[in-house]
Write an enzyme that holds these catalytic residues in place. Structure first.
Site, PDB file in Angstrom:
ATOM      1  N   GLU A 193      62.676 112.744  14.647  1.00 12.83           N
ATOM      2  CA  GLU A 193      63.889 111.664  14.752  1.00 12.83           C
ATOM      3  C   GLU A 193      63.521 110.627  15.669  1.00 12.83           C
ATOM      4  OE1 GLU A 193      67.483 113.513  15.806  1.00 12.83           O
ATOM      5  OE2 GLU A 193      67.593 114.878  14.100  1.00 12.83           O
ATOM      6  N   ALA A 196      77.646 114.582  17.341  1.00 10.04           N
ATOM      7  CA  ALA A 196      78.431 114.244  18.539  1.00 10.04           C
ATOM      8  C   ALA A 196      79.151 113.106  18.510  1.00 10.04           C
ATOM      9  CB  ALA A 196      77.738 114.288  19.887  1.00 10.04           C
ATOM     10  N   ASP A 234      72.127 117.374   9.591  1.00  9.55           N
ATOM     11  CA  ASP A 234      72.111 116.234  10.303  1.00  9.55           C
ATOM     12  C   ASP A 234      71.358 115.851  11.070  1.00  9.55           C
ATOM     13  OD1 ASP A 234      74.290 114.430  11.473  1.00  9.55           O
ATOM     14  OD2 ASP A 234      74.330 115.869  13.091  1.00  9.55           O
ATOM     15  N   ILE A 279      79.417 126.354  20.175  1.00 11.93           N
ATOM     16  CA  ILE A 279      79.669 125.739  18.781  1.00 11.93           C
ATOM     17  C   ILE A 279      79.764 126.734  17.531  1.00 11.93           C
ATOM     18  CG2 ILE A 279      78.675 124.026  17.391  1.00 11.93           C
ATOM     19  CD1 ILE A 279      77.414 122.768  19.584  1.00 11.93           C
ATOM     20  N   HIS A 327      72.177 112.420  12.615  1.00 16.56           N
ATOM     21  CA  HIS A 327      72.298 113.218  13.852  1.00 16.56           C
ATOM     22  C   HIS A 327      73.740 112.586  14.304  1.00 16.56           C
ATOM     23  CE1 HIS A 327      70.182 115.494  16.988  1.00 16.56           C
ATOM     24  NE2 HIS A 327      71.460 115.673  17.176  1.00 16.56           N
ATOM     25  N   LEU A 328      74.793 112.898  13.472  1.00 14.09           N
ATOM     26  CA  LEU A 328      76.130 112.489  13.747  1.00 14.09           C
ATOM     27  C   LEU A 328      77.066 113.364  14.463  1.00 14.09           C
ATOM     28  CD1 LEU A 328      76.910 110.362  10.413  1.00 14.09           C
ATOM     29  CD2 LEU A 328      76.179 109.501  12.749  1.00 14.09           C
TER      30      LEU A 328
END
Length: 525
Positions: free
Chosen positions: A260, A281, A255, A151, A278-279
């Site tokens: 969480e 993906a 993110d 990444i 947590h977007l």
């Protein structure tokens, strides 16, 4: 016919893939943990995303479960050791959402630079505060990349397209790989000193937890901006809030969070913080990719026994598995031993096989060595992707076989070359198939690795062993086994100490301060 449960929302293509492979499938997203525990015993496979929590309780009820497939990279919601103990294979899909996560990091960086969410909210409120949102350009700015793996390397490429300069910190980033990426390889403190923007793309491990904290902010430029699409625990959130309040940090885009789902957080509603749930993906393409991959992998395992992207099981054929099993354990331990001691960029790895093991298929063994070597600083490393990761980072991997027999009927020797030193570790199998370390950096010894260990390099002087034992005793640490070796009398010695409980950092500091100690590290296996 094997039967699989999909317990989280997933692309319909996953269900279709299972059926086409001859696997019966039930799609039941949104189950409570009690509902899952009540039915999981019926299934051979469990396909999940991030919502389902696979706990020891769930595993205890999963009497027929053979495989868990995580559609995505992180397996924080799966108790992998408990699954391993239960004989359940845990798979993930490590490459399915890399582009999506990288693009989200870039999107957050742009939004942060131009204060887009704040300006959007203000304009919707009819305020037209044009002078209130003075942003900064990305062109010519320096982006500090913490983590330059799959990444991170995509983020670097996109940032360079925006005409940014990129510096990167990654213990596994070689000079050659950095040159290929067009980034400057730097130490962490240098990154903090130079970066205008900092983005994190590293797994959450004991070494990376809190990698950005109070001391880190003191080393950064005034007005730095921080983006995190990796894991929440990488940043000390209270320290970040203080840095934002003081003006040291101009803004943060997050993110991910330490806890969480993040329904409450000290950073929420801060005027300089952009938050997303947590977007990383969350794109149509990524959801389809990971759903297809996890269904294909699970179906292959259930129908043929093939193992791909397993986190707790070697990827080997059914024919080779019985012969390779004890050697897999040895190879993994040797790699993990060297990996936990590696602190600089890897340049070259040489794996030598001697005696009986040289007659076997050693490719899976080399992959097991690489998995053990890379795992301490990387998450989701397995026998399938470890060689790919090594290749991507320009780590030269050499495998050599010797037909001869030396002091042992079978021997695996690992040589690791970094930018600063060369280290060797050798191991063998005893008659009962138990792995043993028999050489470290040219020092002969015989040590069985245990869950909690101490590795100490010291000057070979009288009284040292007594001082070491006394210090551990005063701290309530019981010694299980003790292995010691040296090259020459009075010079460097190496000892491996197995203890009954994890060594606390304060005890390690005391050990390091002992007379004659050159290095002391705690290891876990």
């Amino acid at each position: 016919m094997p039967k699989v449960l999909i317990s989280d929302k997933m692309s319909p293509l996953a269900e279709q893939t299972f059926k086409e492979a001859g696997v019966e499938v039930d799609y039941k997203p949104g189950m409570t943990k009690e509902e899952l525990a009540a039915v999981i015993g019926e299934y051979d496979g469990l396909a999940i995303r991030s919502s389902t929590k696979v706990t020891p309780t769930i595993l205890a009820a999963a009497k027929n479960l053979k495989v868990i497939g995580r559609a995505g990279i992180g397996v924080d919601n799966v108790d992998v050791p408990a699954a391993t103990n239960a004989g359940v294979v845990v798979m993930n899909t490590p490459f399915g959402n890399s582009i999506t996560t990288a693009e989200h990091a870039i999107a957050l960086m742009l939004a942060l630079a131009r204060e887009i969410p704040q300006a959007n909210a203000s304009t919707h409120a009819g305020k037209w505060e044009k002078s209130g949102f003075m942003g900064v350009e990305l062109t010519g700015k320096t982006l500090g990349l913490i983590g330059a793996g799959n990444i991170g390397s995509i983020v670097a490429d996109r940032a360079q397209g925006l005409k940014m300069k990129v510096v990167a910190f990654d213990p596994f980033l070689s000079a050659e790989r950095a040159a290929d990426l067009g980034v400057a390889k730097v130490e962490l403190d240098e990154l903090f000193k130079r970066a205008d923007f900092i983005t994190l793309h590293t797994p959450l491990t004991d070494q990376t937890r809190g990698i950005i904290g109070k001391a880190s902010f003191e080393k950064m430029k005034k007005g730095v901006r921080i983006i995190n699409c990796a894991r929440g625990g990488l940043i000390d959130e209270e320290a970040l809030k203080d840095a934002l309040d003081s003006g040291k940090v101009a803004g943060a885009a997050l993110d991910v969070f330490a806890v969480e789902p993040a329904e409450a957080n000290a950073l929420f509603n801060h005027p300089k913080v952009i938050c997303t749930p947590h977007l990383g993906a969350s794109t149509t393409e990524a959801q389809v990719n990971v759903a297809l991959q996890v269904a294909e992998q699970m179906a292959e395992y259930l129908m043929t026994g093939g193992v791909t992207n397993a986190l707790n099981m070697p990827s080997v054929s059914a024919e080779d598995a019985p012969k390779l099993k004890p050697y897999m354990a040895l190879a993994g331990q040797i790699g993990s031993f060297a990996g936990q001691l590696t602190e600089h960029g890897l340049k070259k790895i040489t794996v030598e096989y001697e005696g009986h093991v040289a007659e076997l298929n050693t490719k899976p063994l080399t992959a097991a060595v690489l998995q053990g070597l890379l795992s301490p600083l990387m998450s989701s490393v397995n026998m399938v992707n470890a060689p790919v990761i090594a290749k991507e980072r320009n780590i030269d991997v050499t495998e050599t076989k010797h037909d001869r027999e030396g002091d042992y009927q079978t021997l695996i020797k690992l040589t690791v070359e970094t930018e600063h030193q060369t280290r060797t570790v050798s191991g063998t199998l005893f008659a009962n198939g138990a792995p043993r370390i028999v050489e470290v950096n040219g020092v002969r010894m015989e040590a069985e690795l245990a869950p909690n260990m101490l590795y100490v390099i010291n000057n070979d002087k009288p009284g040292f062993i007594g001082a070491l034992g006394t210090l551990l005793g005063h701290n309530g640490v019981n010694i299980a086994t003790f292995a010691l070796g040296r090259r020459v009398e009075g010079e460097e010695a190496v000892c491996l100490v197995a203890v009954d409980q994890p060594i606390k950092d304060i005890v390690l500091d005391q050990l390091t301060a002992l007379a004659h100690v050159r290095q002391a590290k705690k290891l876990s296996f």
